[in-house]
Scaffold this motif. Sequence first.
Motif, short mmCIF file in Angstrom:
data_model
loop_
_atom_site.label_atom_id
_atom_site.label_comp_id
_atom_site.label_asym_id
_atom_site.label_seq_id
_atom_site.Cartn_x
_atom_site.Cartn_y
_atom_site.Cartn_z
N ALA A 1 -4.73 -4.55 2.55
CA ALA A 1 -3.93 -4.86 3.74
C ALA A 1 -2.44 -4.75 3.49
O ALA A 1 -1.67 -4.46 4.40
N LEU B 1 -4.23 -1.21 10.48
CA LEU B 1 -3.14 -0.99 9.53
C LEU B 1 -2.36 0.29 9.82
O LEU B 1 -1.37 0.58 9.14
N TYR C 1 -8.84 -0.41 9.01
CA TYR C 1 -8.17 0.86 8.76
C TYR C 1 -7.30 1.26 9.96
O TYR C 1 -6.15 1.68 9.80
N THR D 1 0.84 -1.19 0.00
CA THR D 1 0.00 0.00 0.00
C THR D 1 0.88 1.24 0.00
O THR D 1 2.09 1.18 0.20
N LEU E 1 3.53 -2.89 8.62
CA LEU E 1 3.05 -2.51 9.95
C LEU E 1 4.16 -1.85 10.77
O LEU E 1 3.90 -0.99 11.60
N VAL F 1 -4.87 -7.41 12.39
CA VAL F 1 -5.13 -7.30 10.95
C VAL F 1 -5.70 -8.62 10.42
O VAL F 1 -6.67 -8.63 9.65
N ASN G 1 4.01 1.74 9.73
CA ASN G 1 2.72 2.46 9.72
C ASN G 1 2.05 2.53 11.09
O ASN G 1 1.33 3.48 11.37
N ARG G 2 2.28 1.52 11.94
CA ARG G 2 1.58 1.49 13.23
C ARG G 2 2.33 2.33 14.26
O ARG G 2 3.49 2.07 14.58
#
Length: 478
Positions: free
Chosen positions: A288, A473, A470, A50, A294, A396, A297-298
């Motif tokens: 995903a 992720l 959302y 993504t 992750l 997720v 992004n997390r």
Amino acid sequence: MRSKQIVTWLGVTLSITLINTACKTPALVTKTENRTVPAAYVNTTDTARTNGPVAWSEFFTDPNLDTLIATALRNNQELNITTQEIAITRNEIQARQGEYLPFVGLRGEAGLDRPGRYTLQGATEEAVTIKERRTPDPLPNFLVGAFASWEVDIWRRLRNAKQAAVLRYQSSTEGRNFMITNLVGEIATSYYELLAYDNQLSILKENIDIQNNALRIVRLQKESARVTELAVRRFEAQVLHTREMQYSVQQRIVETENRINFLVGRYPQPVVRNSQSFVTLTPAVVRAGVPSQLLANRPDIKRAELDLAAAKLDVQVARANFYPRLDITAGAGFEAFNPMFLLSTPQSILYSLAGGLTAPLVNRLGIKSAYSSANARQTQAVYNYERTILNAYVEVANQLANISNLENSYNLKTQEVTALTQSTDIANTLFGNARADYMEVLLTQRDALEARFDLVETKMQQINATVNIYRALGGGWK
């Protein structure tokens, strides 16, 4: 002369031995974090990468929901408390930075000193004749100067402590981002629940009208002796039961509105919304990507990673306490027993410069305990980092499976509602023509009502599953 040299060499050797002994650190078992994650999520073929988390203002298209989220990001009390905690950690950085810079201060003194007769200084003064005395009795003293102290950070103890404070500041920022992600998700979930409750309330009102009409018909049939009083009572009970459900749903609406108001940071008031659009809502498609994204992004994973890096530096700081510490002190100014001579140079000038090397030698239990505790906290941070990654992956994976199963469930539930709605019409027609028992009408109406309720519930779960994936992720905080 030779014996003096021997003593000197013994002193130097002993000093080196003591310093070496002081510098020895106890051996500890350290743990290294495992950063590997699976290549893909289970039961999914989506391996495309993504472009990163989408901003909440782009993901949510309902203007009423966007207004609520924007207001919450300004007024939510817990979020504002976290913002102040970030300010505290930022101040900690400045405090740590000041520790490895020289401390300089200005000092002014004024005093009066008269030694006792039977002291060394007093006896010496007494031995001098009055004519030869140069110093006043008692002796005033005035001093003005600047004095500095500096711990030379030769082992990077202070700079590592400052860098650890920087990492914890960044960690607190990521913690705020994670709170924003959860806040956005919680408001969106509550908002869609509110829309679902509105639709369920509308369904109940429609069913109350249908059931009242059926009750009117069955009363007419009783008057014509086509049914008994039992049928009338059963239809009345059905209407009362549906009306009772109406009040239960109304209470859920009130509680959900108040929960949203609390998150937004305001007192209870009606939440502006368009419940009609809930029926036509289509769950957004969220890619995903791959699990390794992750890590970037997390916010909670980044926070755990920063806490781990800070814990590693804490171990270095604790280890440096075993090594010698070099302190330098210096001072310069003016000192005189008479204010008239205070600025007379060079006679009243004073200055000093000294350096000291200190190493722990005896009773190092406190330093050893602090070092062991720092290492234990680092191990905790490793486990917390690995746990956070595992939890993110599981979240997720769960939501991906949930979205797939809810899609199939919604399709089947839609067909069920269609069949039961047609069955209700057929049962009413047959009952009116005395070709069906009243129990068939009641059971069909009840099943149709439950199915429509479940359909709205499933739609709500679908939308919330999209919100949850959302959030899982790492979206929402930008």
